[in-house]
Design a protein around this motif. Sequence first.
Motif, short mmCIF file in Angstrom:
data_model
loop_
_atom_site.label_atom_id
_atom_site.label_comp_id
_atom_site.label_asym_id
_atom_site.label_seq_id
_atom_site.Cartn_x
_atom_site.Cartn_y
_atom_site.Cartn_z
N PRO A 64 -1.52 -1.16 0.40
CA PRO A 64 -1.47 0.24 -0.05
C PRO A 64 -0.17 0.64 -0.72
O PRO A 64 -0.14 1.62 -1.47
CB PRO A 64 -1.69 1.02 1.25
CG PRO A 64 -1.23 0.11 2.33
CD PRO A 64 -1.60 -1.27 1.86
N VAL A 65 0.91 -0.08 -0.47
CA VAL A 65 2.19 0.26 -1.10
C VAL A 65 2.07 0.10 -2.61
O VAL A 65 2.57 0.92 -3.38
CB VAL A 65 3.32 -0.63 -0.53
CG1 VAL A 65 4.63 -0.35 -1.24
CG2 VAL A 65 3.47 -0.38 0.97
N ASP A 102 4.53 13.71 0.14
CA ASP A 102 4.05 13.52 -1.23
C ASP A 102 2.89 12.54 -1.31
O ASP A 102 2.02 12.67 -2.18
CB ASP A 102 5.19 12.97 -2.11
CG ASP A 102 6.38 13.90 -2.19
OD1 ASP A 102 6.21 15.03 -2.67
OD2 ASP A 102 7.48 13.49 -1.76
N VAL A 103 2.91 11.55 -0.43
CA VAL A 103 1.93 10.46 -0.49
C VAL A 103 1.49 10.09 0.92
O VAL A 103 2.32 10.01 1.83
CB VAL A 103 2.52 9.20 -1.16
CG1 VAL A 103 1.43 8.16 -1.41
CG2 VAL A 103 3.25 9.53 -2.44
N VAL A 104 0.18 9.86 1.10
CA VAL A 104 -0.34 9.29 2.34
C VAL A 104 -0.92 7.93 2.01
O VAL A 104 -1.74 7.79 1.09
CB VAL A 104 -1.41 10.19 2.98
CG1 VAL A 104 -2.06 9.48 4.17
CG2 VAL A 104 -0.80 11.51 3.44
N ILE A 105 -0.48 6.92 2.78
CA ILE A 105 -1.04 5.58 2.64
C ILE A 105 -1.68 5.17 3.97
O ILE A 105 -1.39 5.77 5.02
CB ILE A 105 0.01 4.54 2.21
CG1 ILE A 105 1.08 4.37 3.30
CG2 ILE A 105 0.63 4.92 0.88
CD1 ILE A 105 2.05 3.23 3.02
N SER A 106 -2.53 4.19 3.94
CA SER A 106 -3.13 3.67 5.16
C SER A 106 -3.76 2.33 4.82
O SER A 106 -4.22 2.11 3.70
CB SER A 106 -4.20 4.63 5.70
OG SER A 106 -4.70 4.19 6.94
N ASN A 107 -3.77 1.43 5.80
CA ASN A 107 -4.25 0.07 5.55
C ASN A 107 -5.27 -0.33 6.61
O ASN A 107 -4.92 -0.75 7.71
CB ASN A 107 -3.06 -0.90 5.55
CG ASN A 107 -3.40 -2.23 4.90
OD1 ASN A 107 -4.56 -2.53 4.64
ND2 ASN A 107 -2.38 -3.03 4.65
N ALA A 119 2.33 -9.24 12.19
CA ALA A 119 1.58 -8.13 12.79
C ALA A 119 0.68 -7.42 11.79
O ALA A 119 -0.02 -6.48 12.15
CB ALA A 119 2.56 -7.12 13.40
N SER A 120 0.70 -7.85 10.53
CA SER A 120 -0.13 -7.20 9.52
C SER A 120 -1.60 -7.52 9.75
O SER A 120 -1.99 -8.70 9.77
CB SER A 120 0.28 -7.65 8.12
OG SER A 120 -0.61 -7.14 7.15
N LEU A 121 -2.42 -6.48 9.92
CA LEU A 121 -3.85 -6.66 10.19
C LEU A 121 -4.70 -5.90 9.17
O LEU A 121 -5.87 -5.64 9.42
CB LEU A 121 -4.17 -6.19 11.61
CG LEU A 121 -3.38 -6.88 12.72
CD1 LEU A 121 -3.62 -6.19 14.06
CD2 LEU A 121 -3.75 -8.35 12.82
N GLY A 148 4.70 -2.17 11.17
CA GLY A 148 5.67 -1.62 10.23
C GLY A 148 5.74 -2.25 8.87
O GLY A 148 6.60 -1.88 8.06
N ILE A 149 4.82 -3.16 8.53
CA ILE A 149 4.93 -3.84 7.24
C ILE A 149 4.92 -2.86 6.06
O ILE A 149 5.77 -2.93 5.17
CB ILE A 149 3.83 -4.92 7.08
CG1 ILE A 149 4.03 -5.72 5.77
CG2 ILE A 149 2.43 -4.33 7.16
CD1 ILE A 149 3.15 -6.96 5.68
N ASP A 150 3.98 -1.91 6.06
CA ASP A 150 3.89 -0.97 4.93
C ASP A 150 4.96 0.11 4.99
O ASP A 150 5.40 0.61 3.96
CB ASP A 150 2.49 -0.36 4.88
CG ASP A 150 1.41 -1.40 4.58
OD1 ASP A 150 1.65 -2.25 3.71
OD2 ASP A 150 0.36 -1.37 5.24
N VAL A 151 5.40 0.45 6.19
CA VAL A 151 6.50 1.40 6.35
C VAL A 151 7.77 0.82 5.74
O VAL A 151 8.49 1.50 4.99
CB VAL A 151 6.71 1.73 7.84
CG1 VAL A 151 8.05 2.41 8.07
CG2 VAL A 151 5.60 2.64 8.35
N ILE A 152 8.07 -0.43 6.05
CA ILE A 152 9.29 -1.06 5.55
C ILE A 152 9.23 -1.21 4.03
O ILE A 152 10.20 -0.89 3.32
CB ILE A 152 9.50 -2.42 6.23
CG1 ILE A 152 9.77 -2.22 7.73
CG2 ILE A 152 10.66 -3.18 5.58
CD1 ILE A 152 9.70 -3.50 8.54
N LEU A 153 8.11 -1.71 3.52
CA LEU A 153 7.98 -1.86 2.07
C LEU A 153 8.07 -0.51 1.36
O LEU A 153 8.70 -0.38 0.31
CB LEU A 153 6.66 -2.55 1.72
CG LEU A 153 6.55 -4.03 2.09
CD1 LEU A 153 5.14 -4.53 1.87
CD2 LEU A 153 7.54 -4.87 1.28
#
Length: 272
Positions: A73-74, A152-157, A66-68, A93-98
């Motif tokens: 960003p992790v 503390d951190v915001v990520i986005s892909n 599902a990674s698009l 959920g790939i970046d959430v899980i990592l």
Amino acid sequence: MTTTADELREEVRRRYAESARAVTEGSEGCGCGSGSCCAETDAANFGEALYDAEQRGELPDTAVLASLGCGNPVVVAELGEGETVLDLGSGGGIDVILSAKRVGPTGTVYGLDMTDEMLALAVRNAAEAGVRNVYLLKGVIEQIPLPAEAVDVVISNCVINLSTEKSAVLTEIARVLKPGGRIGISDVVAEDRLNADDRAERGSHVGCIAGALSKAEYEAGLEAAGFDEVTVEFTHEVVDGMHGAIVKAVKTFEPARRGLPVVRRAAQAGCC
């Protein structure tokens, strides 16, 4: 006929709902760089290919499929033990899980997505991965359902380029970050020589091309939202003049000194 902001948002939502269903059903999905659905870009520049084998080994297969996104960003955000992280447009959920694995049991990770099908997939993937410090929120990135100074951190892909209200997104990111908090974002960014029409000629909005900011626009937008130490670094070319990029910045500790408004708007957060 001109496409409205609401119509573009619905087109994005529908495209990513189709992607989630495709992963769940085991068929070909649609998203940025996903072959026939976004033929204007090379699929090798998007998705699971941007994660190394060790990272992919930590994840359920459906999270990888599902990674698009257009980056990782992790790694960009250099997450640490015990931090609170928000992933904008968390998808499957790939970046959430990592992220959850990086911050450990003393940390917390929020994933925000507007697509029911992606949220359901992310809930399933997080459970399969055994991470218990994850909360999935439904909402849009222009109105983040978290209180001020919560993370503390915001990520986005590869998601901010899909918004039709990018200044609102950057302002919201600043609002939810603690003073001194940081961003680690992967996104598609245009060279400054390309105007809006040039970008539109190179690909669609839902294909992560037409809606991309230029490097100078990204830098100016972050500075206006209250960020210091802003950098936008190109990593790989997606199409002519458009690049996958790493975007970093730190929220200023003293917004009043810069003449910036101190926004303290709290929102009710739900979780799955």
